[in-house]
Write a protein that holds these residues in place. Structure first.
Motif, PDB file in Angstrom:
ATOM      1  N   PRO A  15      23.633  42.572  38.597  1.00 58.40           N
ATOM      2  CA  PRO A  15      24.854  43.275  38.195  1.00 58.40           C
ATOM      3  C   PRO A  15      26.114  42.395  38.223  1.00 58.40           C
ATOM      4  O   PRO A  15      26.945  42.493  37.323  1.00 58.40           O
ATOM      5  N   ALA A  16      26.242  41.537  39.202  1.00 49.51           N
ATOM      6  CA  ALA A  16      27.436  40.681  39.297  1.00 49.51           C
ATOM      7  C   ALA A  16      27.548  39.758  38.086  1.00 49.51           C
ATOM      8  O   ALA A  16      28.649  39.508  37.576  1.00 49.51           O
ATOM      9  N   GLU A  17      26.416  39.256  37.608  1.00 51.33           N
ATOM     10  CA  GLU A  17      26.433  38.381  36.431  1.00 51.33           C
ATOM     11  C   GLU A  17      26.825  39.163  35.183  1.00 51.33           C
ATOM     12  O   GLU A  17      27.606  38.695  34.358  1.00 51.33           O
ATOM     13  N   VAL A  18      26.288  40.380  35.055  1.00 49.12           N
ATOM     14  CA  VAL A  18      26.622  41.229  33.913  1.00 49.12           C
ATOM     15  C   VAL A  18      28.112  41.568  33.940  1.00 49.12           C
ATOM     16  O   VAL A  18      28.808  41.445  32.929  1.00 49.12           O
ATOM     17  N   MET A  19      28.623  41.967  35.105  1.00 51.85           N
ATOM     18  CA  MET A  19      30.034  42.320  35.208  1.00 51.85           C
ATOM     19  C   MET A  19      30.918  41.105  34.957  1.00 51.85           C
ATOM     20  O   MET A  19      32.011  41.230  34.406  1.00 51.85           O
ATOM     21  N   GLY A  20      30.449  39.925  35.317  1.00 48.14           N
ATOM     22  CA  GLY A  20      31.202  38.706  35.037  1.00 48.14           C
ATOM     23  C   GLY A  20      31.438  38.514  33.555  1.00 48.14           C
ATOM     24  O   GLY A  20      32.531  38.111  33.133  1.00 48.14           O
ATOM     25  N   HIS A  65      45.005  47.007  19.256  1.00 43.99           N
ATOM     26  CA  HIS A  65      45.277  48.015  20.271  1.00 43.99           C
ATOM     27  C   HIS A  65      45.296  47.412  21.673  1.00 43.99           C
ATOM     28  O   HIS A  65      44.807  46.309  21.895  1.00 43.99           O
ATOM     29  N   THR A  66      45.879  48.172  22.590  1.00 41.45           N
ATOM     30  CA  THR A  66      45.954  47.765  23.994  1.00 41.45           C
ATOM     31  C   THR A  66      45.241  48.805  24.836  1.00 41.45           C
ATOM     32  O   THR A  66      45.449  50.013  24.655  1.00 41.45           O
ATOM     33  N   LEU A  67      44.406  48.317  25.750  1.00 38.88           N
ATOM     34  CA  LEU A  67      43.651  49.195  26.649  1.00 38.88           C
ATOM     35  C   LEU A  67      44.065  48.934  28.095  1.00 38.88           C
ATOM     36  O   LEU A  67      44.332  47.793  28.468  1.00 38.88           O
ATOM     37  N   ALA A  68      44.084  50.000  28.896  1.00 41.46           N
ATOM     38  CA  ALA A  68      44.314  49.895  30.335  1.00 41.46           C
ATOM     39  C   ALA A  68      42.963  50.028  31.031  1.00 41.46           C
ATOM     40  O   ALA A  68      42.186  50.943  30.728  1.00 41.46           O
ATOM     41  N   TYR A  69      42.669  49.093  31.958  1.00 44.25           N
ATOM     42  CA  TYR A  69      41.380  49.054  32.641  1.00 44.25           C
ATOM     43  C   TYR A  69      41.515  49.473  34.100  1.00 44.25           C
ATOM     44  O   TYR A  69      42.474  49.104  34.775  1.00 44.25           O
ATOM     45  N   THR A  70      40.507  50.219  34.559  1.00 46.15           N
ATOM     46  CA  THR A  70      40.415  50.635  35.958  1.00 46.15           C
ATOM     47  C   THR A  70      39.060  50.181  36.480  1.00 46.15           C
ATOM     48  O   THR A  70      38.020  50.512  35.901  1.00 46.15           O
ATOM     49  N   TRP A  71      39.085  49.421  37.561  1.00 48.54           N
ATOM     50  CA  TRP A  71      37.863  48.869  38.155  1.00 48.54           C
ATOM     51  C   TRP A  71      37.508  49.702  39.372  1.00 48.54           C
ATOM     52  O   TRP A  71      38.317  49.880  40.278  1.00 48.54           O
ATOM     53  N   THR A  72      36.271  50.231  39.402  1.00 44.51           N
ATOM     54  CA  THR A  72      35.793  51.044  40.516  1.00 44.51           C
ATOM     55  C   THR A  72      34.656  50.295  41.188  1.00 44.51           C
ATOM     56  O   THR A  72      33.547  50.223  40.651  1.00 44.51           O
ATOM     57  N   GLY A  73      34.959  49.697  42.332  1.00 43.20           N
ATOM     58  CA  GLY A  73      33.952  48.900  43.021  1.00 43.20           C
ATOM     59  C   GLY A  73      33.553  47.705  42.170  1.00 43.20           C
ATOM     60  O   GLY A  73      34.287  47.263  41.290  1.00 43.20           O
ATOM     61  N   ALA A  74      32.361  47.196  42.429  1.00 42.14           N
ATOM     62  CA  ALA A  74      31.884  46.005  41.714  1.00 42.14           C
ATOM     63  C   ALA A  74      31.061  46.352  40.481  1.00 42.14           C
ATOM     64  O   ALA A  74      30.761  45.475  39.685  1.00 42.14           O
ATOM     65  N   ASN A  75      30.709  47.649  40.327  1.00 43.96           N
ATOM     66  CA  ASN A  75      29.754  47.995  39.272  1.00 43.96           C
ATOM     67  C   ASN A  75      30.243  49.000  38.243  1.00 43.96           C
ATOM     68  O   ASN A  75      29.428  49.587  37.525  1.00 43.96           O
ATOM     69  N   SER A  93      33.621  53.425  29.352  1.00 41.91           N
ATOM     70  CA  SER A  93      33.276  52.827  30.640  1.00 41.91           C
ATOM     71  C   SER A  93      31.946  52.087  30.534  1.00 41.91           C
ATOM     72  O   SER A  93      31.120  52.386  29.667  1.00 41.91           O
ATOM     73  N   TYR A  94      31.815  51.103  31.407  1.00 34.54           N
ATOM     74  CA  TYR A  94      30.538  50.446  31.679  1.00 34.54           C
ATOM     75  C   TYR A  94      30.191  50.790  33.115  1.00 34.54           C
ATOM     76  O   TYR A  94      31.009  50.575  34.017  1.00 34.54           O
ATOM     77  N   ARG A  95      28.996  51.313  33.348  1.00 34.87           N
ATOM     78  CA  ARG A  95      28.484  51.535  34.703  1.00 34.87           C
ATOM     79  C   ARG A  95      27.217  50.721  34.864  1.00 34.87           C
ATOM     80  O   ARG A  95      26.319  50.796  34.026  1.00 34.87           O
ATOM     81  N   LEU A  96      27.137  49.963  35.938  1.00 34.22           N
ATOM     82  CA  LEU A  96      25.990  49.099  36.187  1.00 34.22           C
ATOM     83  C   LEU A  96      25.192  49.629  37.364  1.00 34.22           C
ATOM     84  O   LEU A  96      25.760  50.037  38.373  1.00 34.22           O
ATOM     85  N   ALA A  97      23.875  49.586  37.242  1.00 40.12           N
ATOM     86  CA  ALA A  97      22.986  49.986  38.333  1.00 40.12           C
ATOM     87  C   ALA A  97      21.912  48.912  38.492  1.00 40.12           C
ATOM     88  O   ALA A  97      21.246  48.543  37.523  1.00 40.12           O
ATOM     89  N   ALA A  98      21.779  48.410  39.705  1.00 37.28           N
ATOM     90  CA  ALA A  98      20.777  47.377  39.988  1.00 37.28           C
ATOM     91  C   ALA A  98      19.379  47.957  39.880  1.00 37.28           C
ATOM     92  O   ALA A  98      19.121  49.077  40.325  1.00 37.28           O
ATOM     93  N   LEU A  99      18.487  47.181  39.285  1.00 40.56           N
ATOM     94  CA  LEU A  99      17.068  47.528  39.186  1.00 40.56           C
ATOM     95  C   LEU A  99      16.259  46.361  39.749  1.00 40.56           C
ATOM     96  O   LEU A  99      16.753  45.232  39.816  1.00 40.56           O
ATOM     97  N   ASN A 100      15.017  46.611  40.122  1.00 45.64           N
ATOM     98  CA  ASN A 100      14.103  45.552  40.585  1.00 45.64           C
ATOM     99  C   ASN A 100      14.741  44.690  41.682  1.00 45.64           C
ATOM    100  O   ASN A 100      14.782  43.460  41.576  1.00 45.64           O
ATOM    101  N   ASN A 101      15.275  45.343  42.701  1.00 45.53           N
ATOM    102  CA  ASN A 101      15.916  44.650  43.827  1.00 45.53           C
ATOM    103  C   ASN A 101      17.045  43.720  43.375  1.00 45.53           C
ATOM    104  O   ASN A 101      17.241  42.638  43.927  1.00 45.53           O
ATOM    105  N   GLY A 138      24.953  42.871  22.142  1.00 47.07           N
ATOM    106  CA  GLY A 138      25.699  41.623  22.299  1.00 47.07           C
ATOM    107  C   GLY A 138      25.823  41.211  23.751  1.00 47.07           C
ATOM    108  O   GLY A 138      25.669  40.033  24.096  1.00 47.07           O
ATOM    109  N   LEU A 139      26.078  42.193  24.623  1.00 49.78           N
ATOM    110  CA  LEU A 139      26.182  41.923  26.057  1.00 49.78           C
ATOM    111  C   LEU A 139      24.851  41.410  26.592  1.00 49.78           C
ATOM    112  O   LEU A 139      24.811  40.407  27.325  1.00 49.78           O
ATOM    113  N   LYS A 140      23.760  42.065  26.225  1.00 57.06           N
ATOM    114  CA  LYS A 140      22.428  41.653  26.690  1.00 57.06           C
ATOM    115  C   LYS A 140      22.139  40.216  26.244  1.00 57.06           C
ATOM    116  O   LYS A 140      21.720  39.382  27.051  1.00 57.06           O
TER     117      LYS A 140
END
Length: 164
Positions: A15-20, A65-75, A93-101, A138-140
């Motif tokens: 997840p940290a790499e994806v959010m990066g 356009h201009t967007l305002a971003y809100t970060w909730t935790g790391a994911n 929104s993007y929500r990330l959930a860790a899989l496979n440990n 594209g993200l993947k």
């Protein structure tokens, strides 16, 4: 409450790499396709983008356009429209959930778009789905390629050429 469109994809990275990659707005034009320019206008106390100006060219929809971003935790990160030429609303929104440990990540992208010009709800949902599917693909591709793949590909090509 406005209707929204949502879709998910699994990416073979933590997840940290994806959010990066998601948080690296300056590089969006390299992998998103529709975003031609991205400029961080303001940052929060943790150095993350708080407002971003995006120049979008998605065929029928061309917008600055201009967007305002809100970060909730790391994911999780969500955004809402600050100003636009063509849009009345752009919430997502993007929500990330860790899989496979933590070896892979399920990314859920949710989006609500409201344009200033009249548009049938069915057409609007289809446009949202296309935007989401392209963004997730594209993200993947960006994350799984290592997203700094220029020199690596050149080195691989050189090694393959030597084998010929």
């Amino acid at each position: 409450m406005a209707e929204h469109t949502s879709s998910s994809i699994t990416i073979e990275a933590a997840p940290a790499e994806v959010m990066g990659v998601i948080a690296d707005f300056d590089r969006y034009p390299e992998w998103t396709g529709e975003v031609k320019e991205a400029e961080v206008l303001d940052k929060d106390d943790e150095g993350r983008a708080a407002q971003v100006r995006l120049l979008l060219d998605a065929g029928a929809i061309k917008d600055d356009h201009t967007l305002a971003y809100t970060w909730t935790g790391a994911n999780e990160v969500s955004w809402s429209l600050v100003k636009s030429q063509m849009l009345r609303a752009l919430d997502g929104s993007y929500r990330l959930a860790a899989l496979n440990n933590g070896a892979s990540t399920e990314v859920t992208y949710q989006l609500t778009v409201d344009v200033k010009i009249p548009m049938l709800g069915m057409i609007k949902r289809k446009a949202e789905k296309v935007i989401i599917d392209r963004a997730l693909a594209g993200l993947k591709k960006r994350v799984e390629s290592g997203h700094d793949d220029g020199p690596v590909d050149e080195a691989r090509s050189a090694d393959e050429a030597k084998k010929l």
